[in-house]
Design an enzyme around this catalytic site. Structure first.
Site, PDB file in Angstrom:
ATOM      1  N   VAL A  67       0.738  -1.159   0.000  1.00 59.33           N
ATOM      2  CA  VAL A  67       0.003  -0.149   0.060  1.00 59.33           C
ATOM      3  C   VAL A  67       0.879   1.194  -0.027  1.00 59.33           C
ATOM      4  O   VAL A  67       1.819   1.243   0.389  1.00 59.33           O
ATOM      5  CB  VAL A  67      -1.099  -0.052   1.296  1.00 59.33           C
ATOM      6  CG1 VAL A  67      -1.944  -1.137   1.156  1.00 59.33           C
ATOM      7  CG2 VAL A  67      -0.099  -0.001   2.746  1.00 59.33           C
ATOM      8  N   LEU A  90      13.130  -1.381  -7.163  1.00 58.75           N
ATOM      9  CA  LEU A  90      12.876  -1.034  -8.423  1.00 58.75           C
ATOM     10  C   LEU A  90      12.681   0.309  -8.692  1.00 58.75           C
ATOM     11  O   LEU A  90      12.199   1.093  -8.019  1.00 58.75           O
ATOM     12  CB  LEU A  90      11.623  -1.813  -8.874  1.00 58.75           C
ATOM     13  CG  LEU A  90      10.145  -1.453  -8.567  1.00 58.75           C
ATOM     14  CD1 LEU A  90       9.454  -0.114  -9.542  1.00 58.75           C
ATOM     15  CD2 LEU A  90       9.208  -2.581  -8.764  1.00 58.75           C
ATOM     16  N   PHE A 102      20.965   7.871  -0.411  1.00 62.56           N
ATOM     17  CA  PHE A 102      22.153   8.137  -1.264  1.00 62.56           C
ATOM     18  C   PHE A 102      21.970   8.530  -2.706  1.00 62.56           C
ATOM     19  O   PHE A 102      22.669   9.379  -3.269  1.00 62.56           O
ATOM     20  CB  PHE A 102      22.886   6.804  -1.048  1.00 62.56           C
ATOM     21  CG  PHE A 102      23.848   6.593   0.073  1.00 62.56           C
ATOM     22  CD1 PHE A 102      23.201   6.564   1.393  1.00 62.56           C
ATOM     23  CD2 PHE A 102      25.078   6.794  -0.043  1.00 62.56           C
ATOM     24  CE1 PHE A 102      24.221   6.237   2.450  1.00 62.56           C
ATOM     25  CE2 PHE A 102      26.000   6.734   0.947  1.00 62.56           C
ATOM     26  CZ  PHE A 102      25.403   6.418   2.244  1.00 62.56           C
ATOM     27  N   CYS A 131       8.938   8.868  -4.299  1.00 63.89           N
ATOM     28  CA  CYS A 131       9.787   8.402  -3.124  1.00 63.89           C
ATOM     29  C   CYS A 131      10.808   9.008  -2.762  1.00 63.89           C
ATOM     30  O   CYS A 131      10.938   9.211  -1.521  1.00 63.89           O
ATOM     31  CB  CYS A 131      10.001   6.878  -3.398  1.00 63.89           C
ATOM     32  SG  CYS A 131       8.459   5.602  -3.775  1.00 63.89           S
TER      33      CYS A 131
HETATM   34  P1  NAD Z   1       0.632   3.308  -5.475  1.00 63.62           P
HETATM   35  O1  NAD Z   1      -0.216   4.678  -4.659  1.00 63.62           O
HETATM   36  O2  NAD Z   1       0.650   3.222  -6.739  1.00 63.62           O
HETATM   37  O3  NAD Z   1      -0.344   2.174  -4.872  1.00 63.62           O
HETATM   38  C1  NAD Z   1      -0.881   1.804  -3.861  1.00 63.62           C
HETATM   39  C2  NAD Z   1      -2.094   1.262  -3.600  1.00 63.62           C
HETATM   40  O4  NAD Z   1      -2.522   0.572  -2.447  1.00 63.62           O
HETATM   41  C3  NAD Z   1      -3.039   2.104  -4.432  1.00 63.62           C
HETATM   42  O5  NAD Z   1      -3.744   1.467  -5.607  1.00 63.62           O
HETATM   43  C4  NAD Z   1      -4.192   2.107  -3.123  1.00 63.62           C
HETATM   44  O6  NAD Z   1      -5.656   2.098  -3.772  1.00 63.62           O
HETATM   45  C5  NAD Z   1      -4.015   0.656  -2.590  1.00 63.62           C
HETATM   46  N1  NAD Z   1      -4.272   0.867  -1.125  1.00 63.62           N
HETATM   47  C6  NAD Z   1      -4.095   1.716  -0.013  1.00 63.62           C
HETATM   48  N2  NAD Z   1      -4.781   1.285   1.004  1.00 63.62           N
HETATM   49  C7  NAD Z   1      -5.375   0.004   0.949  1.00 63.62           C
HETATM   50  C8  NAD Z   1      -5.685  -0.863   1.701  1.00 63.62           C
HETATM   51  N3  NAD Z   1      -6.043  -0.685   2.902  1.00 63.62           N
HETATM   52  N4  NAD Z   1      -6.314  -1.961   1.058  1.00 63.62           N
HETATM   53  C9  NAD Z   1      -6.128  -2.347  -0.188  1.00 63.62           C
HETATM   54  N5  NAD Z   1      -5.517  -1.305  -0.962  1.00 63.62           N
HETATM   55  C10 NAD Z   1      -5.110  -0.202  -0.434  1.00 63.62           C
HETATM   56  O7  NAD Z   1       2.065   3.452  -4.584  1.00 63.62           O
HETATM   57  P2  NAD Z   1       3.195   2.586  -5.174  1.00 63.62           P
HETATM   58  O8  NAD Z   1       3.847   3.529  -6.153  1.00 63.62           O
HETATM   59  O9  NAD Z   1       2.816   1.084  -5.631  1.00 63.62           O
HETATM   60  O10 NAD Z   1       4.065   2.461  -3.846  1.00 63.62           O
HETATM   61  C11 NAD Z   1       3.644   1.613  -2.706  1.00 63.62           C
HETATM   62  C12 NAD Z   1       5.015   1.497  -1.795  1.00 63.62           C
HETATM   63  O11 NAD Z   1       6.102   1.018  -2.399  1.00 63.62           O
HETATM   64  C13 NAD Z   1       5.349   2.828  -1.172  1.00 63.62           C
HETATM   65  O12 NAD Z   1       5.578   2.582   0.067  1.00 63.62           O
HETATM   66  C14 NAD Z   1       6.440   3.338  -2.100  1.00 63.62           C
HETATM   67  O13 NAD Z   1       7.230   4.125  -1.221  1.00 63.62           O
HETATM   68  C15 NAD Z   1       6.967   2.165  -2.150  1.00 63.62           C
HETATM   69  N6  NAD Z   1       7.991   1.994  -3.564  1.00 63.62           N
HETATM   70  C16 NAD Z   1       7.614   2.601  -4.615  1.00 63.62           C
HETATM   71  C17 NAD Z   1       8.344   2.498  -5.727  1.00 63.62           C
HETATM   72  C18 NAD Z   1       7.745   3.016  -6.999  1.00 63.62           C
HETATM   73  O14 NAD Z   1       8.859   3.003  -7.809  1.00 63.62           O
HETATM   74  N7  NAD Z   1       6.795   3.501  -7.118  1.00 63.62           N
HETATM   75  C19 NAD Z   1       9.372   1.758  -5.825  1.00 63.62           C
HETATM   76  C20 NAD Z   1       9.885   1.147  -4.477  1.00 63.62           C
HETATM   77  C21 NAD Z   1       9.028   1.385  -3.239  1.00 63.62           C
HETATM   78  C1  UGA Z   2      13.878   5.561  -7.220  1.00 67.58           C
HETATM   79  C2  UGA Z   2      15.173   4.471  -6.947  1.00 67.58           C
HETATM   80  O1  UGA Z   2      15.976   4.450  -8.118  1.00 67.58           O
HETATM   81  C3  UGA Z   2      14.763   3.041  -6.889  1.00 67.58           C
HETATM   82  O2  UGA Z   2      15.666   2.076  -6.366  1.00 67.58           O
HETATM   83  C4  UGA Z   2      13.784   3.030  -5.655  1.00 67.58           C
HETATM   84  O3  UGA Z   2      13.007   1.739  -5.505  1.00 67.58           O
HETATM   85  C5  UGA Z   2      12.564   4.187  -5.919  1.00 67.58           C
HETATM   86  O4  UGA Z   2      12.836   5.310  -6.172  1.00 67.58           O
HETATM   87  C6  UGA Z   2      11.309   4.054  -4.927  1.00 67.58           C
HETATM   88  O5  UGA Z   2      11.654   3.717  -3.711  1.00 67.58           O
HETATM   89  O6  UGA Z   2      10.504   4.570  -4.925  1.00 67.58           O
HETATM   90  P1  UGA Z   2      12.272   6.126  -9.324  1.00 67.58           P
HETATM   91  O7  UGA Z   2      12.383   7.232  -8.526  1.00 67.58           O
HETATM   92  O8  UGA Z   2      11.683   5.348 -10.011  1.00 67.58           O
HETATM   93  O9  UGA Z   2      13.396   4.924  -8.423  1.00 67.58           O
HETATM   94  O10 UGA Z   2      13.512   6.576 -10.533  1.00 67.58           O
HETATM   95  P2  UGA Z   2      15.114   7.081 -10.526  1.00 67.58           P
HETATM   96  O11 UGA Z   2      15.462   6.478 -11.419  1.00 67.58           O
HETATM   97  O12 UGA Z   2      15.657   6.717  -9.210  1.00 67.58           O
HETATM   98  O13 UGA Z   2      15.063   8.769 -10.727  1.00 67.58           O
HETATM   99  C7  UGA Z   2      14.518   9.388  -9.801  1.00 67.58           C
HETATM  100  C8  UGA Z   2      14.507  10.973 -10.106  1.00 67.58           C
HETATM  101  O14 UGA Z   2      15.891  11.255 -10.232  1.00 67.58           O
HETATM  102  C9  UGA Z   2      14.132  11.111 -11.587  1.00 67.58           C
HETATM  103  O15 UGA Z   2      13.387  12.295 -11.715  1.00 67.58           O
HETATM  104  C10 UGA Z   2      15.214  11.180 -12.525  1.00 67.58           C
HETATM  105  O16 UGA Z   2      15.096  12.064 -13.898  1.00 67.58           O
HETATM  106  C11 UGA Z   2      16.322  12.021 -11.555  1.00 67.58           C
HETATM  107  N1  UGA Z   2      17.561  11.527 -11.793  1.00 67.58           N
HETATM  108  C12 UGA Z   2      18.216  10.478 -11.795  1.00 67.58           C
HETATM  109  C13 UGA Z   2      18.439  12.565 -12.209  1.00 67.58           C
HETATM  110  O17 UGA Z   2      18.048  13.538 -12.084  1.00 67.58           O
HETATM  111  N2  UGA Z   2      19.808  12.376 -12.347  1.00 67.58           N
HETATM  112  C14 UGA Z   2      20.253  11.069 -12.537  1.00 67.58           C
HETATM  113  O18 UGA Z   2      21.603  10.852 -12.730  1.00 67.58           O
HETATM  114  C15 UGA Z   2      19.389  10.071 -12.146  1.00 67.58           C
END
Ligand code: NAD
Ligand code: UGA
Length: 459
Positions: free
Chosen positions: A89, A162, A225, A275
């Protein structure tokens, strides 16, 4: 068909959907279900147009959906029928009450934990996949194991690393999979179940196990980082512009030091995405709470430089265009926070668009994938905004192009054709340093790269 294991992902977002699809793809003997409270999102996952654009994702979903991958809204049934539950979530920054603007809003996972407790009829392994503050697992354990004589739940931390745009590759060939568990026999048993799941496709040496708090903290530290590198090179870009040094050269030279490494050193208009900012602010909150104000300030500077870089970009445009943008039409090339995604959460383009409108410029937004999200982000703002899919038509009649997203598409455009359709003097502000600046200058553009000397036709 009888499945070996039943897995549930709660939360069908950017993380839950792709994670479930990858497990289903790599483990045909497991049944994987994804549930969400958002019915529309589940309907999209069950349709031909997925709610998330990720290269390669359509293919895996097509291969697995209906075979061993299911998207559903029946959360109680999903909980009852699964042995392993991934909590995916959202954990956004809190907007109200104590810690507003810094701390993570934990209402979604807490609701999930309570739902698991209410509907579970057998022991489960509950996996924190979302990014949580350190010690969330403790709170989760306390809620889940709050019924005397109840069912036992093991809580593991398995943060996701990811990046959007490369999610499929990142999940298929991860640098590492991290599994944090309690240092008890019971904790190790649960951990080994998850290790065995990932071992279906991830080499064993890439599956790291750790104590559960290290796992939670490592996820936040990794994002810190990464974001810190971007803020550092962006701060360097500012000094480059004052000294005629070239940030692209500096970045290459610095990155050739094996200790530093070449990746994540591209200067930009600032990092976006859902994030980096929220995870750093979450750490800042934790540090302040734990009485570490110096550490909090140090971490917070990464976010402050990011805000500064976005605003610096706008002020550079203003200055270059004779200190007024009023009535000038400016085209934003890209709106997604990075290439190969439709996601615009925290995209620096939102700040730039808003500020240009405040300066009374007319804004035209073009993006190959993110126009729907861009429309939602800019809805309700005062001023003239248009959204045009085709970059040639978008740039027509504009005085400036500002590159916001590093889409490959923008490198290959015919800038001669674009120049002919623009108002002179025509400007390019390359917020990603992806264009051929000399060539654009030779065509007639006044070119303002980031952290490199401008190429103008002015005397
Ligand atoms: P998102 O907002 O795209 O998806 C979250 C989903 O959870 C939503 O569809 C929402 O409706 C659902 N949800 C919320 N409460 C709920 C409940 N009680 N029961 C069922 N569904 C529920 O978020 P996301 O981008 O997938 O990120 C999720 C988590 O993963 C965050 O903590 C984020 O920091 C982490 N994360 C995201 C990324 C990324 O690239 N987006 C990468 C790594 C980690
Ligand atoms: C980032 C991390 O790379 C993932 O490892 C992590 O899981 C994720 O956040 C998360 O926790 O959500 P993401 O935000 O999807 O992934 O994309 P990135 O490739 O990290 O880029 C983040 C931002 O930094 C973008 O706006 C990108 O354009 C910018 N960026 C990246 C720069 O401006 N310069 C760079 O050299 C690299």
């Amino acid at each position: 068909m009888k499945f070996e294991k039943r897995i549930l992902c709660i939360g069908a977002g950017f993380v839950g959907g792709p994670t479930a699809a990858m497990i289903a793809c790599k483990c045909p003997r497991y049944r994987v279900t994804v549930v969400d409270t958002n019915r529309e999102r589940i309907a999209q996952w069950n349709s031909a147009t997925l709610p998330v654009y990720e290269p390669g994702l359509d293919e895996i979903v097509r291969k697995t959906r209906g075979r061993n991958l299911f998207f559903d809204t029946d959360i109680p049934k999903g909980i009852r029928e699964s042995e392993i539950i991934f909590v995916c979530v959202n954990t956004p920054t809190k907007t109200f009450g104590a810690g507003a603007g810094l701390a993570a809003d934990l209402q979604f996972w807490e609701k999930t934990a309570r739902q698991i407790l209410e509907h579970a009829r057998s022991p489960k392994i509950v996996v924190e996949k979302s990014t949580f503050p350190v010690k969330t697992a403790l709170a989760m354990e306390r809620i889940l194991n709050s019924r005397a004589g109840g069912i036992h739940f093991d809580v593991l931390s398995n943060p996701e690393f990811l990046a959007e745009g490369t999610a499929v590759r990142d999940m298929e060939f991860p640098d590492r999979v991290l599994i944090g568990s309690r240092d008890t026999e019971q904790g190790y048993r649960a951990r080994d179940v998850l290790v065995a799941l990932y071992a279906n496709w991830v080499p064993r040496e890439r599956i790291i196990t750790s104590n559960i708090w290290s796992s939670e903290l490592s996820k936040l530290a990794a994002n810190l980082f990464l974001a810190q590198r971007v803020s550092t090179i962006n701060a360097v870009s500012a000094i480059c512009e004052k000294t005629e040094a070239d940030v692209t050269e500096v970045s290459k030279i610095v990155g050739m030091d094996g200790r530093i490494g070449a990746r994540f050193l591209n200067a930009s208009i600032g990092f976006g995405g859902s994030c980096f900012k929220k995870d750093i602010l979450n750490l800042v909150y934790l540090c302040r709470h734990e009485g570490l104000p110096e550490v909090a300030d140090y971490f917070e500077a990464v976010v402050r430089i990011n805000e500064y870089q976005k605003e610096r970009f706008v002020l550079n445009m203003l200055e270059a265009m004779f200190n007024t943008l009023a009535g000038k039409r400016i085209c934003l090339f890209g709106f997604a926070f990075k290439a190969d995604t439709s996601d615009t959460r925290e995209s620096p383009a939102i700040h730039v668009a808003r500020r240009l409108l405040e300066e009374k410029a007319e804004v035209v937004v073009t993006d190959p994938r993110a126009l729907d999200n861009a429309k939602a982000d800019l809805r309700g703002l005062d001023g003239k905004i248009r959204f045009v899919q085709d970059p040639y038509r978008a740039a027509q009649g504009c005085q400036a192009i500002a590159v916001m997203t590093e889409w490959g598409l923008y490198r290959g455009l015919d800038y001669e054709k674009i120049y002919k359709r623009m108002v002179r003097p025509a400007f390019i502000f390359d917020g990603r340093n992806i264009l051929d600046h000399r060539r654009c200058h030779a065509i007639g553009f006044n070119v303002y790269p980031l952290g490199r000397p401008a190429l103008t036709h002015f005397k």
